[in-house]
Write an enzyme that holds these catalytic residues in place. Structure first.
Site, short mmCIF file in Angstrom:
data_model
loop_
_atom_site.label_atom_id
_atom_site.label_comp_id
_atom_site.label_asym_id
_atom_site.label_seq_id
_atom_site.Cartn_x
_atom_site.Cartn_y
_atom_site.Cartn_z
N ASP A 184 37.44 40.56 37.13
CA ASP A 184 38.64 40.10 36.45
C ASP A 184 39.78 40.36 37.42
OD1 ASP A 184 39.63 38.90 33.98
OD2 ASP A 184 40.92 40.66 33.93
N HIS A 241 42.05 41.35 47.45
CA HIS A 241 41.68 42.22 46.34
C HIS A 241 40.20 42.08 45.99
CE1 HIS A 241 42.81 38.26 45.19
NE2 HIS A 241 42.68 38.41 43.88
N ARG A 242 39.71 40.80 45.93
CA ARG A 242 38.31 40.57 45.55
C ARG A 242 37.38 41.04 46.66
NH1 ARG A 242 39.08 35.97 44.48
NH2 ARG A 242 39.85 36.36 42.41
#
Ligand code: IMP
Length: 194
Positions: free
Chosen positions: A70, A178-179
């Site tokens: 998420d 971020h991922r």
């Protein structure tokens, strides 16, 4: 063969996960490979809650190992909005050109700091659950710039690259995103379990 279901139907993300997991011997499936749609209610107020809801819902329905992410954009001057509502911000059907321009206008004359956040939750076949977080800091650019990537990339100025994340190659984005950070942490965990 070890199998992992990735809780997304976004082909961009599926490729990113495959790139990291297949070399470790995992067969990667995504929501697109399921014969029927499984309803997931993303009712969480944090990235942690929502990624775990996605992973647990699918694990409980199918009994297999599931990895879910998420993610979203948090703008300092907007008190962290749109945050977990990044996809739904201004309505799911509103174009990112409009969403991005709205954010540019909203931070005009204000502090421009922002971050992308991603939490990956992994639920193993036996139900063991862990989460991994990745954050990349940047600034809201003063115009929409670049045509690579997706979503809010064209307004996310990344100072070390002197441009937005929509203006660099996928490899360059994954190296700092971020991922990418969350996924590498999760992969380290998987490696330790082998
Ligand atoms: P989800 O994690 O698939 O729920 O995505 C949340 C939303 O956050 C996406 O639809 C985008 O609007 C935004 N988002 C998440 N990661 C990125 C990214 O890497 N670039 C641009 N936008 C992103």
């Amino acid at each position: 063969m070890k199998e992992i279901l990735i809780a997304t139907s976004n082909s961009h993300k599926v490729e990113e996960f495959k790139e990291m997991l297949e070399p470790l011997g995992y067969q990667v499936r995504s929501l697109k490979d399921l014969p029927e749609k499984i309803e997931i209610n993303e009712t969480g107020k944090t990235f942690e809650e929502n990624s775990m809801i996605k992973a647990m819902t699918l694990h409980q329905a199918l009994g297999c190992a599931v990895m879910a992410d998420d993610s979203g954009l948090m703008v300092d001057a907007l008190d962290g909005a749109p945050g977990v509502y990044s996809a739904r911000f201004m309505g799911e059907d509103t174009s990112y050109d409009l969403k991005n321009q709205y954010i540019i206008d909203a931070v005009k004359g204000k502090e421009r700091g922002a971050q992308f956040v991603c939490v990956i939750s992994y639920v193993e076949k036996d139900g063991t659950a862990t989460s991994y977080k990745g954050v990349v800091r940047g600034e809201i650019n003063d115009c929409i710039l670049g045509d690579k990537g997706f979503g809010y990339d064209p307004i996310f100025y990344y100072p070390p690259y002197h441009t937005t994340l929509a203006n660099v190659s996928e490899e360059m984005k994954n190296a700092v995103s971020h991922r990418g950070i969350a996924l590498r942490a999760c992969v380290e965990y998987l490696k330790g379990r082998e």
